[in-house]
Structure formats: structure tokens, C-alpha cells
Design a protein around this motif. Sequence first.
Motif, mmCIF file in Angstrom:
data_model
loop_
_atom_site.group_PDB
_atom_site.id
_atom_site.type_symbol
_atom_site.label_atom_id
_atom_site.label_comp_id
_atom_site.label_asym_id
_atom_site.label_seq_id
_atom_site.Cartn_x
_atom_site.Cartn_y
_atom_site.Cartn_z
ATOM 1 N N ARG A 300 68.026 40.503 40.517
ATOM 2 C CA ARG A 300 66.989 40.614 41.197
ATOM 3 C C ARG A 300 66.877 41.876 42.079
ATOM 4 O O ARG A 300 65.819 42.455 42.133
ATOM 5 C CB ARG A 300 66.821 39.506 42.003
ATOM 6 C CG ARG A 300 66.476 38.032 41.340
ATOM 7 C CD ARG A 300 65.813 37.084 42.573
ATOM 8 N NE ARG A 300 65.021 37.839 43.456
ATOM 9 C CZ ARG A 300 63.913 37.404 42.993
ATOM 10 N NH1 ARG A 300 63.242 37.076 42.001
ATOM 11 N NH2 ARG A 300 62.761 37.955 43.985
ATOM 12 N N ARG A 301 68.191 42.391 42.516
ATOM 13 C CA ARG A 301 68.122 43.407 43.510
ATOM 14 C C ARG A 301 67.716 44.852 42.656
ATOM 15 O O ARG A 301 67.239 45.705 43.200
ATOM 16 C CB ARG A 301 69.540 43.688 44.094
ATOM 17 C CG ARG A 301 69.695 44.919 44.805
ATOM 18 C CD ARG A 301 68.710 44.924 46.297
ATOM 19 N NE ARG A 301 68.865 46.163 46.774
ATOM 20 C CZ ARG A 301 67.748 46.597 47.717
ATOM 21 N NH1 ARG A 301 66.683 46.178 47.644
ATOM 22 N NH2 ARG A 301 68.267 47.689 48.261
ATOM 23 N N LEU A 302 68.394 44.606 41.233
ATOM 24 C CA LEU A 302 67.924 45.638 40.453
ATOM 25 C C LEU A 302 66.387 45.887 40.207
ATOM 26 O O LEU A 302 65.687 47.142 40.385
ATOM 27 C CB LEU A 302 68.585 45.571 39.352
ATOM 28 C CG LEU A 302 68.472 46.745 38.092
ATOM 29 C CD1 LEU A 302 69.071 48.031 38.622
ATOM 30 C CD2 LEU A 302 69.074 46.261 36.792
ATOM 31 N N GLY A 303 65.692 44.710 39.996
ATOM 32 C CA GLY A 303 64.289 45.027 39.868
ATOM 33 C C GLY A 303 63.632 45.383 41.072
ATOM 34 O O GLY A 303 62.604 46.297 40.771
ATOM 35 N N GLU A 304 64.029 44.997 42.107
ATOM 36 C CA GLU A 304 63.403 45.505 43.609
ATOM 37 C C GLU A 304 63.486 47.033 43.668
ATOM 38 O O GLU A 304 62.662 47.856 43.753
ATOM 39 C CB GLU A 304 64.089 44.832 44.587
ATOM 40 C CG GLU A 304 63.810 43.394 44.781
ATOM 41 C CD GLU A 304 64.802 42.612 45.893
ATOM 42 O OE1 GLU A 304 64.555 41.631 46.050
ATOM 43 O OE2 GLU A 304 65.419 43.341 46.478
ATOM 44 N N LEU A 305 64.759 47.638 43.257
ATOM 45 C CA LEU A 305 65.024 48.799 43.416
ATOM 46 C C LEU A 305 64.428 49.787 42.279
ATOM 47 O O LEU A 305 63.751 50.850 42.523
ATOM 48 C CB LEU A 305 66.623 49.246 43.125
ATOM 49 C CG LEU A 305 67.150 48.653 44.308
ATOM 50 C CD1 LEU A 305 68.897 48.910 43.943
ATOM 51 C CD2 LEU A 305 67.054 49.581 45.550
#
Length: 460
Positions: A300-305
Amino acid sequence: MLQPNDVINEFSKALVEGRGAVFVGAGISTPSGVPGWADLLRDIARKRLDIDLNPNDDLPLIAQHIVNSTNNRGPLIAHFRDVLQKTFPHNKYHAMLAKANIKCLWTTNYDTLLEDTFRTHYKVVVHASDESISRGGRDKDIEVIKMHGCIELSESNDLVATQEDYDDFFENRPATAHRLRQDLIDRQFLFLGYGYGDSNIRNIVVEARRLGKQALRQHYIVVRRIRDKDARPEEIAAKQARQNLWLRDLSRVGISACQIDEYTELEEILQRISLRSRGQTVFVTGSHERDDATKESHPRRLGELLAEKQGLVLLDGQSSGTGREVTSAYMETCLHKRIDILPRLRLFSNPYAANPSLSNDMTLLSVLREWRSPLLRSAQVVVVYDGRMGTEAEVKLAKDVGCRIIPVPESPDGLPTRLLEDPVISQPLEALDPDYARKAREGYVSPEDVVECLMKMLYS
């Protein structure tokens, strides 16, 4: 003269935008052992005309003399078929072209190596005659237009070989001539495998001249500087001067030259084009059974970045688990920041999503590769989280089509950890981002580390 980076940047952009095409000459098939024009004619010229070819011979005219000697083109074409209808292996140039985002290829070659290589991952339509071009073809990924015919598909009279064939080309092949005119205006071409004075490229240049003051696009040609280790310095200088005059004349009709010293430089140019032509695209794969879908999860954090990186395009394979976490966070971030999602997200259907139990069916792996092929051919970089055989199949396909791969290790014995032992994956990673490679081998990389490595890959 252009520098390699100029060609890579400009032509890759044309391919990303769908307005690029490649024009392939005999030099691309030579490493496979396919005889060039002079080699094709040498034995039959000696037999029929009792002459030995020299480097300055006009080869279409020699072919015409051979036909004139018997008033029959049958022996010439039979000789071509005897020499060319053999099994030749495709070479690294064919493989690199097949990994690029190319939709249209023109060629003056008779052999079938080009289309055979592309058929590994694409639906290919071959146009070897005017009738074929007029008929078109709907179900295709790639068009291969064989301007001078095909040794397997063409009738004897349909192969362009003699001076008369060249002279009457635009009269005898009006549909091909019209398509060539239109493509020279609509597309940017990269010419490969042609050398100084090549009779085939002269025919193309004639057509470019006929277009006159119409708005031609900028085209490119990569050629090796003339070298002759056995010649005296003054002879080499004279040959290079003639080559430079020829290249200057090509520029007059919109074909700009990039000169190289070694063919390894062409390999690097094609390798970089094959990746850059896919655009700034990334695909994230991993287990469909992932169960840590929290706001703090790594995917999820990867998708946000990723959503915050301008110009980056996420490829959505419509998978559950890891892929869905990344895509959901990516979309939510784009919407929250009022980023237009349409140019930033590309969807690829996934029949497996209708029945997740299929993803563990060993008998369907070959079908999975076929279904996933369009997606992986569109990805420049693939980020790999842990997963099972479906993920492994996607990684294998990603390697086959030349994607750059970033493993994200999550466990000592997981798939990404094993991928770090694969030199095809680890060596480019070590060369580009040694810090990431070191952290990955130590067992943990942050989402920020993944994005930093990804951006280096996209812009290298």
C-alpha cells in the motif's frame, strides 16, 4: 551527426506515442548466417556471366544481367530459394527488436527471421505483396511489411531482385508505394542493417525525394564507420569521405545518421530502446493471497509513493492480493491529490480473477503466460513481492520479454530472495543501484528504497 543518446531518446518517444517504425536491412540478418546481396549473387554471377563481383558493382544491375543472359528469371529466383530456404537461427538483434514496443516493421530482406522472432510473443501479420497490403489484417499486434517480397510467401515474379524490378517498383506495387509514402509522412523510422551505397536504401530514398516538400518526419539511421584494417590510411580516409557524402545526402531527405565504431554500440542502442519504448511503466506482482492489507502495509505504501511520481504509469493486472493493494492505494492517492487517473493507469484483463483457484492450477500455466504476455510486454519495470507459481510464471515471462526486475524480499526463502541469486536479475541491479542490492540481500528494503531504485531504472 547524431549521438546514440539522441537516437535513443527521440525514437523511444516515437514508439511510446505509437508513431515509430523500424526499417530493417540485410545487415541485421548477417549474424545469423543469411547471405547478403553480394553473397547471394557471387556464385551465380560467376556461373552465368563468368565475372567476379567487386565492391563497386551495382548488384540489381548484376541480377538483371543474369536474367538477360537467358531471358528467364527462373534460374536466378531458384538460386535464391535454394540458398535462403534453410533454417537460420535468429540473433541478438532480432531478439532486441522483438522486446521493443514496435507495431510496424518494414524490411527489404527476403528471409523470415524477423517475423519468426516476433511470433514468439505477438500475433504477426506479414504483407509480402500488394494484394496483402490492400487486404490488410485485423487480428494483429505487429505488421511486417516485406517491401521486396518473401522467399516463402512470394511468387517468383513478386520478388524485387533485378534493375527492372527496381525501375518498375512504384508502378508494379502501387499499394506498397502508397503505404510507404504515407508511413514516411506519419511515422518516424529507424533504419538498421544498411550500409554505404546499399541499393535497397537507395530505392527508399528515391521515394522520400518524390515526396518533395511534403511534411516528412525526422528519420534515423545507425551505420558503422567504414573501417578496413588492410587498407592504407589514405584509402580509409577516401572511403570515409564518400560515406560522409552519402550520409549528408540522406539528411537532405530527412534521414539523420548516427555513426558507431563497433556493433556492440548498436546492441546497447537497441537494448535501451527496447526498454524506453514501453514508456515509464511499472507492474507490481505478488501473491493473490496476501492478508496484510492495512494502511501501513508495504504494498500500500508503495502504491501511494508511485502515485506521486509524475508521468509514471501503473499497469493494473486486475489481480487480488499484492497487486490489488498497490493499485487501490495508487488510485486513492491520485484521486485525493486530484491527479488525472486516466493517463496514469492501464488495465489488463485477468481471467484468473474470476476464479482465484485457477491460479494454483499447474496445467494452466502456459495459458497464464499467453494471457499475461501483453501486460509484461508493456512493462519497463516489474516489482516482485513474494508469491507462488503464478507469480513465478509472470517473472519468467518478464525475463523473456526483457523487463527490468526489482525483487522485494520479505522472507529468507521467498521468491524475491531467490531472484537475487539469478545473475540476469542481480547483475543489472548491482550495476544500477548497489545500495538497493545490498539492502535486499540483507533482507529488507523500504517502499522508499523500491521507488528510488525504480526511478533510476526508468530514467537510465
